[in-house]
Design a protein around this motif. Structure first.
Motif, PDB file in Angstrom:
ATOM      1  N   THR A   5       0.860  -1.176   0.000  1.00  0.00           N
ATOM      2  CA  THR A   5       0.000   0.000   0.000  1.00  0.00           C
ATOM      3  C   THR A   5       0.902   1.235   0.000  1.00  0.00           C
ATOM      4  N   ALA A   6       0.614   2.159  -0.877  1.00  0.00           N
ATOM      5  CA  ALA A   6       1.456   3.353  -1.027  1.00  0.00           C
ATOM      6  C   ALA A   6       1.291   4.297   0.161  1.00  0.00           C
ATOM      7  N   THR A   7       2.380   4.966   0.478  1.00  0.00           N
ATOM      8  CA  THR A   7       2.398   5.954   1.561  1.00  0.00           C
ATOM      9  C   THR A   7       2.810   7.316   1.005  1.00  0.00           C
ATOM     10  N   ILE A   8       2.615   8.329   1.811  1.00  0.00           N
ATOM     11  CA  ILE A   8       3.038   9.679   1.421  1.00  0.00           C
ATOM     12  C   ILE A   8       4.561   9.721   1.247  1.00  0.00           C
ATOM     13  N   ALA A   9       5.279   8.983   2.076  1.00  0.00           N
ATOM     14  CA  ALA A   9       6.744   8.916   1.934  1.00  0.00           C
ATOM     15  C   ALA A   9       7.129   8.288   0.592  1.00  0.00           C
ATOM     16  N   PHE A  40      -2.442  11.955  -6.889  1.00  0.00           N
ATOM     17  CA  PHE A  40      -1.943  10.756  -6.216  1.00  0.00           C
ATOM     18  C   PHE A  40      -2.273  10.803  -4.725  1.00  0.00           C
ATOM     19  N   LEU A  41      -2.050  11.944  -4.100  1.00  0.00           N
ATOM     20  CA  LEU A  41      -2.290  12.079  -2.667  1.00  0.00           C
ATOM     21  C   LEU A  41      -3.743  11.769  -2.321  1.00  0.00           C
ATOM     22  N   MET A  42      -4.662  12.260  -3.115  1.00  0.00           N
ATOM     23  CA  MET A  42      -6.077  11.983  -2.886  1.00  0.00           C
ATOM     24  C   MET A  42      -6.348  10.478  -2.951  1.00  0.00           C
ATOM     25  N   CYS A  43      -5.802   9.823  -3.969  1.00  0.00           N
ATOM     26  CA  CYS A  43      -5.983   8.376  -4.099  1.00  0.00           C
ATOM     27  C   CYS A  43      -5.360   7.634  -2.925  1.00  0.00           C
ATOM     28  N   LEU A  44      -4.163   8.046  -2.509  1.00  0.00           N
ATOM     29  CA  LEU A  44      -3.478   7.368  -1.408  1.00  0.00           C
ATOM     30  C   LEU A  44      -4.274   7.497  -0.117  1.00  0.00           C
ATOM     31  N   LYS A  45      -4.814   8.677   0.125  1.00  0.00           N
ATOM     32  CA  LYS A  45      -5.606   8.883   1.342  1.00  0.00           C
ATOM     33  C   LYS A  45      -6.860   8.019   1.353  1.00  0.00           C
ATOM     34  N   GLU A  46      -7.340   7.651   0.186  1.00  0.00           N
ATOM     35  CA  GLU A  46      -8.519   6.791   0.076  1.00  0.00           C
ATOM     36  C   GLU A  46      -8.142   5.316  -0.054  1.00  0.00           C
ATOM     37  N   GLY A  47      -6.858   4.997   0.078  1.00  0.00           N
ATOM     38  CA  GLY A  47      -6.408   3.604   0.024  1.00  0.00           C
ATOM     39  C   GLY A  47      -6.399   3.019  -1.372  1.00  0.00           C
ATOM     40  N   ARG A  48      -6.298   3.868  -2.397  1.00  0.00           N
ATOM     41  CA  ARG A  48      -6.328   3.398  -3.778  1.00  0.00           C
ATOM     42  C   ARG A  48      -4.985   3.657  -4.463  1.00  0.00           C
ATOM     43  N   ILE A  62       1.239   3.287  -8.579  1.00  0.00           N
ATOM     44  CA  ILE A  62       0.048   3.189  -9.404  1.00  0.00           C
ATOM     45  C   ILE A  62      -1.137   3.490  -8.491  1.00  0.00           C
ATOM     46  N   ALA A  63      -2.006   4.351  -8.953  1.00  0.00           N
ATOM     47  CA  ALA A  63      -3.203   4.722  -8.207  1.00  0.00           C
ATOM     48  C   ALA A  63      -4.395   4.577  -9.137  1.00  0.00           C
ATOM     49  N   TRP A  64      -5.573   4.510  -8.570  1.00  0.00           N
ATOM     50  CA  TRP A  64      -6.761   4.324  -9.395  1.00  0.00           C
ATOM     51  C   TRP A  64      -7.964   4.978  -8.741  1.00  0.00           C
ATOM     52  N   ARG A  65      -8.934   5.257  -9.594  1.00  0.00           N
ATOM     53  CA  ARG A  65     -10.227   5.756  -9.134  1.00  0.00           C
ATOM     54  C   ARG A  65     -11.278   5.238 -10.087  1.00  0.00           C
ATOM     55  N   GLU A  66     -12.476   5.119  -9.587  1.00  0.00           N
ATOM     56  CA  GLU A  66     -13.563   4.634 -10.413  1.00  0.00           C
ATOM     57  C   GLU A  66     -14.321   5.834 -10.979  1.00  0.00           C
ATOM     58  N   ALA A  67     -14.545   5.797 -12.294  1.00  0.00           N
ATOM     59  CA  ALA A  67     -15.240   6.886 -12.974  1.00  0.00           C
ATOM     60  C   ALA A  67     -15.953   6.329 -14.202  1.00  0.00           C
ATOM     61  N   GLU A  68     -17.226   6.637 -14.327  1.00  0.00           N
ATOM     62  CA  GLU A  68     -17.995   6.242 -15.511  1.00  0.00           C
ATOM     63  C   GLU A  68     -17.889   4.753 -15.826  1.00  0.00           C
ATOM     64  N   HIS A  69     -18.160   3.912 -14.858  1.00  0.00           N
ATOM     65  CA  HIS A  69     -18.208   2.457 -15.038  1.00  0.00           C
ATOM     66  C   HIS A  69     -16.869   1.847 -15.452  1.00  0.00           C
ATOM     67  N   ALA A  70     -15.779   2.507 -15.092  1.00  0.00           N
ATOM     68  CA  ALA A  70     -14.441   1.978 -15.358  1.00  0.00           C
ATOM     69  C   ALA A  70     -13.508   2.478 -14.261  1.00  0.00           C
ATOM     70  N   ALA A  71     -12.407   1.790 -14.095  1.00  0.00           N
ATOM     71  CA  ALA A  71     -11.351   2.266 -13.208  1.00  0.00           C
ATOM     72  C   ALA A  71     -10.314   2.977 -14.069  1.00  0.00           C
ATOM     73  N   GLN A  72      -9.888   4.144 -13.627  1.00  0.00           N
ATOM     74  CA  GLN A  72      -8.856   4.895 -14.341  1.00  0.00           C
ATOM     75  C   GLN A  72      -7.588   4.886 -13.497  1.00  0.00           C
ATOM     76  N   HIS A  96      -4.891  -7.644 -10.394  1.00  0.00           N
ATOM     77  CA  HIS A  96      -5.187  -7.528  -8.966  1.00  0.00           C
ATOM     78  C   HIS A  96      -5.933  -6.222  -8.688  1.00  0.00           C
ATOM     79  N   ILE A  97      -5.451  -5.140  -9.274  1.00  0.00           N
ATOM     80  CA  ILE A  97      -6.131  -3.847  -9.107  1.00  0.00           C
ATOM     81  C   ILE A  97      -7.545  -3.922  -9.677  1.00  0.00           C
ATOM     82  N   GLN A  98      -7.680  -4.558 -10.818  1.00  0.00           N
ATOM     83  CA  GLN A  98      -9.001  -4.712 -11.430  1.00  0.00           C
ATOM     84  C   GLN A  98      -9.950  -5.452 -10.482  1.00  0.00           C
ATOM     85  N   ALA A  99      -9.475  -6.488  -9.835  1.00  0.00           N
ATOM     86  CA  ALA A  99     -10.299  -7.234  -8.873  1.00  0.00           C
ATOM     87  C   ALA A  99     -10.698  -6.343  -7.696  1.00  0.00           C
ATOM     88  N   LEU A 100      -9.779  -5.495  -7.229  1.00  0.00           N
ATOM     89  CA  LEU A 100     -10.093  -4.573  -6.140  1.00  0.00           C
ATOM     90  C   LEU A 100     -11.188  -3.583  -6.533  1.00  0.00           C
TER      91      LEU A 100
END
Length: 143
Positions: A5-9, A40-48, A62-72, A96-100
Motif C-alpha cells: 500500500t502506497a504511503t506519502i513517503a 496521487f495524494l487523494m488516491c493514497l488517502k482513500e487507500g487506492r 500506481i493509483a486508481w479511481r472509479e469513474a464512468e463504469h471503469a477504473a482509471q 489484482h487492481i481490477q479485482a479490487l
C-alpha cells in the motif's frame, strides 16, 4: 518485484527522482507536477494506491479511481522501473487492481509518443480504445 500500500513517503520518494519520460507525459497532458502529486495524494488517502518495489525499494506508484463504469489509473515511476523484468509482474498486478475495483474495465491514458508504449500496453492485455490530440486511451476488459 513486489508491492505494498502506497504511503506519502513513497510519493515523495518517487517524485524526488521521477523519470523524465513521466514528467514529459504530465506536461503534454497539461498538468504540472503539483497537480499530479495532488491527484496521487487523494488516491493514497482513500487507500487506492500501491507502491511497486524492486529489490525492496520503491520504483513506481500506481493509483486508481472509479469513474464512468471503469477504473482509471495514474502512474509515476523512476527510470529504473522501465525494463523487461517488470512486465510479468505488472501484468499480474493490474489484474489484482481490477479485482479490487469489482472487475471493472480499466482505462489508462498515455500521452507518450514512445513506440514501445503501445507494445507494452498490448503485452499487459490492454487494447487501444481511443486516440485524441496527443493521447491514447488503453482499455483492459474485465477478467
Amino acid at each position: 518485484m513486489d508491492y505494498r500500500t502506497a504511503t506519502i513517503a513513497d510519493l515523495a520518494a518517487i517524485f524526488r527522482d521521477l523519470a523524465l519520460r513521466m514528467a514529459d507525459q504530465y506536461a503534454t497532458a497539461g498538468l504540472n507536477i503539483d497537480e499530479v502529486k495532488d491527484e496521487f495524494l487523494m488516491c493514497l488517502k482513500e487507500g487506492r494506491g500501491h507502491t511497486l518495489l524492486k529489490d525492496g525499494r520503491p520504483v513506481a506508484l500506481i493509483a486508481w479511481r472509479e469513474a464512468e463504469h471503469a477504473a482509471q489509473t495514474a502512474f509515476a515511476a523512476h527510470e529504473s522501473f522501465f525494463s523487461r523484468s517488470t512486465v510479468r509482474f505488472c501484468k499480474k498486478h493490474i489484474r489484482h487492481i481490477q479485482a479490487l475495483c469489482g472487475n471493472l474495465q480499466i482505462h489508462s491514458y498515455s500521452w507518450s509518443d514512445r513506440p514501445e508504449v503501445v507494445k507494452w500496453f498490448s503485452v499487459l492485455g490492454f487494447k487501444e480504445r481511443e486516440r485524441g490530440k496527443g493521447f491514447i486511451v488503453f482499455e483492459l476488459d474485465p477478467a
